[in-house]
Design a protein around this motif. Structure first.
Motif, PDB file in Angstrom:
ATOM      1  N   UNK A  38      46.349 101.593 -20.869  1.00 39.49           N
ATOM      2  CA  UNK A  38      45.467 100.633 -20.075  1.00 39.49           C
ATOM      3  C   UNK A  38      44.467 100.017 -21.156  1.00 39.49           C
ATOM      4  N   UNK A  39      44.364 100.779 -22.251  1.00 38.86           N
ATOM      5  CA  UNK A  39      43.594 100.263 -23.224  1.00 38.86           C
ATOM      6  C   UNK A  39      41.947 100.216 -22.852  1.00 38.86           C
ATOM      7  N   UNK A  40      41.122 100.013 -23.799  1.00 33.53           N
ATOM      8  CA  UNK A  40      39.696 100.037 -23.541  1.00 33.53           C
ATOM      9  C   UNK A  40      39.231  98.707 -22.983  1.00 33.53           C
ATOM     10  N   UNK A  41      38.397  98.704 -21.811  1.00 35.01           N
ATOM     11  CA  UNK A  41      37.681  97.780 -21.244  1.00 35.01           C
ATOM     12  C   UNK A  41      36.177  97.503 -21.650  1.00 35.01           C
ATOM     13  N   UNK A  42      35.872  96.420 -22.308  1.00 31.45           N
ATOM     14  CA  UNK A  42      34.369  96.566 -22.939  1.00 31.45           C
ATOM     15  C   UNK A  42      33.750  95.176 -22.561  1.00 31.45           C
ATOM     16  N   UNK A  43      32.489  95.405 -21.868  1.00 31.42           N
ATOM     17  CA  UNK A  43      31.563  94.246 -21.574  1.00 31.42           C
ATOM     18  C   UNK A  43      30.548  94.047 -22.728  1.00 31.42           C
ATOM     19  N   UNK A  44      30.441  92.766 -23.090  1.00 30.94           N
ATOM     20  CA  UNK A  44      29.891  92.291 -24.458  1.00 30.94           C
ATOM     21  C   UNK A  44      28.704  91.549 -23.915  1.00 30.94           C
ATOM     22  N   UNK A  45      27.490  91.605 -24.342  1.00 33.26           N
ATOM     23  CA  UNK A  45      26.195  90.974 -23.747  1.00 33.26           C
ATOM     24  C   UNK A  45      25.396  90.436 -24.979  1.00 33.26           C
ATOM     25  N   UNK A  46      25.251  89.018 -24.924  1.00 37.57           N
ATOM     26  CA  UNK A  46      24.552  88.529 -26.002  1.00 37.57           C
ATOM     27  C   UNK A  46      23.260  87.641 -25.307  1.00 37.57           C
ATOM     28  N   UNK A  47      22.094  88.367 -25.045  1.00 34.55           N
ATOM     29  CA  UNK A  47      21.038  87.526 -24.814  1.00 34.55           C
ATOM     30  C   UNK A  47      20.458  86.616 -25.792  1.00 34.55           C
ATOM     31  N   UNK A  48      20.456  85.432 -24.851  1.00 35.30           N
ATOM     32  CA  UNK A  48      19.489  84.257 -25.604  1.00 35.30           C
ATOM     33  C   UNK A  48      18.181  84.089 -25.397  1.00 35.30           C
ATOM     34  N   UNK A  49      17.307  82.993 -25.846  1.00 33.62           N
ATOM     35  CA  UNK A  49      15.903  82.873 -25.257  1.00 33.62           C
ATOM     36  C   UNK A  49      15.999  82.053 -24.010  1.00 33.62           C
ATOM     37  N   UNK A  50      16.980  81.439 -23.557  1.00 33.62           N
ATOM     38  CA  UNK A  50      17.129  80.962 -21.921  1.00 33.62           C
ATOM     39  C   UNK A  50      18.461  80.946 -21.556  1.00 33.62           C
ATOM     40  N   UNK A  51      19.328  81.829 -21.930  1.00 28.48           N
ATOM     41  CA  UNK A  51      20.742  82.461 -21.145  1.00 28.48           C
ATOM     42  C   UNK A  51      20.911  83.749 -21.721  1.00 28.48           C
ATOM     43  N   UNK A  52      22.138  84.379 -21.019  1.00 24.95           N
ATOM     44  CA  UNK A  52      22.734  85.542 -21.304  1.00 24.95           C
ATOM     45  C   UNK A  52      24.041  85.271 -21.272  1.00 24.95           C
ATOM     46  N   UNK A  53      24.883  85.518 -22.312  1.00 27.48           N
ATOM     47  CA  UNK A  53      26.247  85.292 -22.584  1.00 27.48           C
ATOM     48  C   UNK A  53      26.789  86.479 -22.297  1.00 27.48           C
ATOM     49  N   UNK A  54      27.651  86.673 -21.619  1.00 22.46           N
ATOM     50  CA  UNK A  54      28.631  87.842 -21.113  1.00 22.46           C
ATOM     51  C   UNK A  54      30.047  87.550 -21.203  1.00 22.46           C
ATOM     52  N   UNK A  55      30.976  88.715 -21.804  1.00 24.76           N
ATOM     53  CA  UNK A  55      32.326  88.549 -21.901  1.00 24.76           C
ATOM     54  C   UNK A  55      32.836  89.851 -21.668  1.00 24.76           C
ATOM     55  N   UNK A  56      34.093  89.628 -21.047  1.00 26.51           N
ATOM     56  CA  UNK A  56      34.768  91.314 -20.599  1.00 26.51           C
ATOM     57  C   UNK A  56      35.946  90.932 -21.624  1.00 26.51           C
ATOM     58  N   UNK A  57      36.300  92.334 -22.283  1.00 27.93           N
ATOM     59  CA  UNK A  57      37.644  92.257 -22.847  1.00 27.93           C
ATOM     60  C   UNK A  57      38.364  93.488 -22.374  1.00 27.93           C
ATOM     61  N   UNK A  58      39.925  93.343 -22.699  1.00 27.87           N
ATOM     62  CA  UNK A  58      40.627  94.679 -22.528  1.00 27.87           C
ATOM     63  C   UNK A  58      41.151  94.616 -23.949  1.00 27.87           C
ATOM     64  N   UNK A  59      40.802  95.733 -24.902  1.00 33.54           N
ATOM     65  CA  UNK A  59      40.932  95.652 -26.159  1.00 33.54           C
ATOM     66  C   UNK A  59      40.578  94.379 -26.657  1.00 33.54           C
ATOM     67  N   UNK A  60      41.605  93.799 -27.486  1.00 37.48           N
ATOM     68  CA  UNK A  60      41.016  92.155 -28.002  1.00 37.48           C
ATOM     69  C   UNK A  60      41.317  91.136 -27.149  1.00 37.48           C
ATOM     70  N   UNK A  61      41.817  91.502 -25.999  1.00 35.30           N
ATOM     71  CA  UNK A  61      42.082  90.394 -25.086  1.00 35.30           C
ATOM     72  C   UNK A  61      41.175  89.885 -24.290  1.00 35.30           C
ATOM     73  N   UNK A  62      40.577  88.942 -24.395  1.00 32.35           N
ATOM     74  CA  UNK A  62      39.593  88.270 -23.628  1.00 32.35           C
ATOM     75  C   UNK A  62      39.742  87.986 -21.983  1.00 32.35           C
ATOM     76  N   UNK A  63      39.174  88.793 -21.081  1.00 33.60           N
ATOM     77  CA  UNK A  63      39.216  88.436 -19.672  1.00 33.60           C
ATOM     78  C   UNK A  63      38.763  87.434 -19.010  1.00 33.60           C
ATOM     79  N   UNK A  64      37.630  87.020 -19.748  1.00 38.63           N
ATOM     80  CA  UNK A  64      36.619  86.060 -19.270  1.00 38.63           C
ATOM     81  C   UNK A  64      35.400  86.088 -19.674  1.00 38.63           C
TER      82      UNK A  64
END
Length: 364
Positions: A1-27
């Motif tokens: 199944x691999x690793x499922x990772x949620x990445x979070x990058x907060x900025x001053x006026x927004x929060x960027x969020x990305x979901x990965x399964x291993x290196x593949x970006x799911x969205x």
């Protein structure tokens, strides 16, 4: 199944969020935050529940559950000076992310939000190559005044990720390379990266070339005169140096594409300013060959400004005598965050403990 990772990058006026399964970006999604909503929070750390609610709503809308995650990784913020790497979010790091010193910064929320999601699930939370990365050689810290040592403020996340890309393309171990990296964004971080460490850097807020919105190094005595002229408050002058300096001060825009359009229309003044900016970038790149003792494997250009073929050409013709020039335009901080977590989850790299380095007591 691999690793499922949620990445979070907060900025001053927004929060960027990305979901990965291993290196593949799911969205991925950038969640905007209205200024009036954020204004109700006295401190950046107080925004935790508000931003967490936005992330929870996004996951629910996308039909994803936190329970499927293997780890959560957040953008690292301004904490005590530490070497680069992937750090577990533990009690002391969490405390320092909350304190907001020496100043408040939205990136501190990265680790706070990652821990808030991961802890109830019993999975690890990380930060990767935070803004506070400090690997400088001692000589690099010395300036002309003992009261004003050089501080290490650098776009470390993208710099480190780009060095790894260069190592891949050069078929070398990234910890064996000696490269000059120029991160060219709204601010310019130009650094000497030797054997896995950023041993010198200009500090994008205070020294080096001017950039689309920052003044860079300016004449010190004249700056003192300006500060005491009565024309500026301290806050106004700081904003003039960082935010309304550089390209903005000369051309009234921070957009290099707009400057290029004006140049194409025959604006010689715009051409002169852009050429001066490229000239100063080249000067700083050449200076960073000194900490590498002239043994430079490559000059690496990255960041949003590196999308401009014209600007890259202006820099390249002045520095290609130093070493081959490699170009990696833009930056993908979400992928860099995921990769940092993956290296730990796969056992390719040991996670670092913030407690070992905080307060300047650990290795450098």
């Amino acid at each position: 199944m691999g690793f499922v990772i949620l990445a979070i990058n907060p900025g001053s006026t927004s929060t960027k969020v990305a979901l990965f399964q291993d290196e593949e970006e799911l969205g991925r999604k950038e969640l905007p935050h209205r200024a009036e909503d954020l204004a109700g929070f006295p401190r950046v750390a107080d925004q935790k529940a508000y931003r967490l609610g936005a992330i929870e709503a996004l996951m629910e809308a996308r039909g994803r559950r936190f329970e499927e995650l293997s780890a959560v990784v957040g953008r690292g913020g301004i904490v005590d000076p530490i070497p680069g790497g992937t750090y577990r979010v533990g009690p002391l790091l969490l405390e320092h992310l909350h304190r907001g010193k020496p100043w408040e910064h939205a990136s501190n929320l990265g680790g706070i939000l990652a821990e808030a999601i991961a802890s109830p699930l019993g999975i690890p939370s990380f930060i990767v190559d935070p803004v506070a990365v400090d690997e400088l050689e001692d000589l690099a810290r010395i300036t002309g005044l003992p009261e004003l040592p050089l501080r290490s403020l650098v776009h470390a996340l993208n710099v480190k990720a780009t060095v790894r890309l260069a190592a891949r393309d050069l078929n070398r171990d990234w910890q064996e390379l000696s490269v000059v990296v120029a991160h060219l964004g709204s601010g310019f971080s130009i650094c000497a990266h030797r054997e896995g460490r950023i041993v010198d850097v200009n500090n994008a807020n205070e020294r080096g070339p001017f950039s689309p919105e920052r003044a860079g190094g300016v004449p010190a005595l004249e700056l003192v005169r300006l500060a005491y002229s009565g024309r500026w408050t301290q806050q106004d002058l700081r904003r003039r140096l960082v935010g309304r300096g550089g390209l903005s001060a000369y051309l009234g825009t921070t957009d290099l594409r707009e400057a290029a359009a004006r140049i194409a229309a025959g604006d010689e003044g715009a051409d002169r300013v852009v050429e001066a900016m490229a000239f100063q970038v080249a000067q700083e790149i050449a200076a960073m060959a000194v900490p590498l003792r002239g043994k430079v494997d490559a000059v690496v250009l990255t960041g949003g400004v590196a999308h401009s073929s014209d600007f890259v050409a202006r820099v390249q013709r002045r520095v290609e005598w130093i070493a081959p020039v490699l170009r990696y335009p833009g930056e993908d901080e979400m992928k860099a965050l995921c990769q940092g977590a993956l290296r730990v989850l796969r056992g390719e790299e040991e996670p670092r403990d913030y407690e070992r380095f905080a307060g300047g007591t650990g290795e450098r």
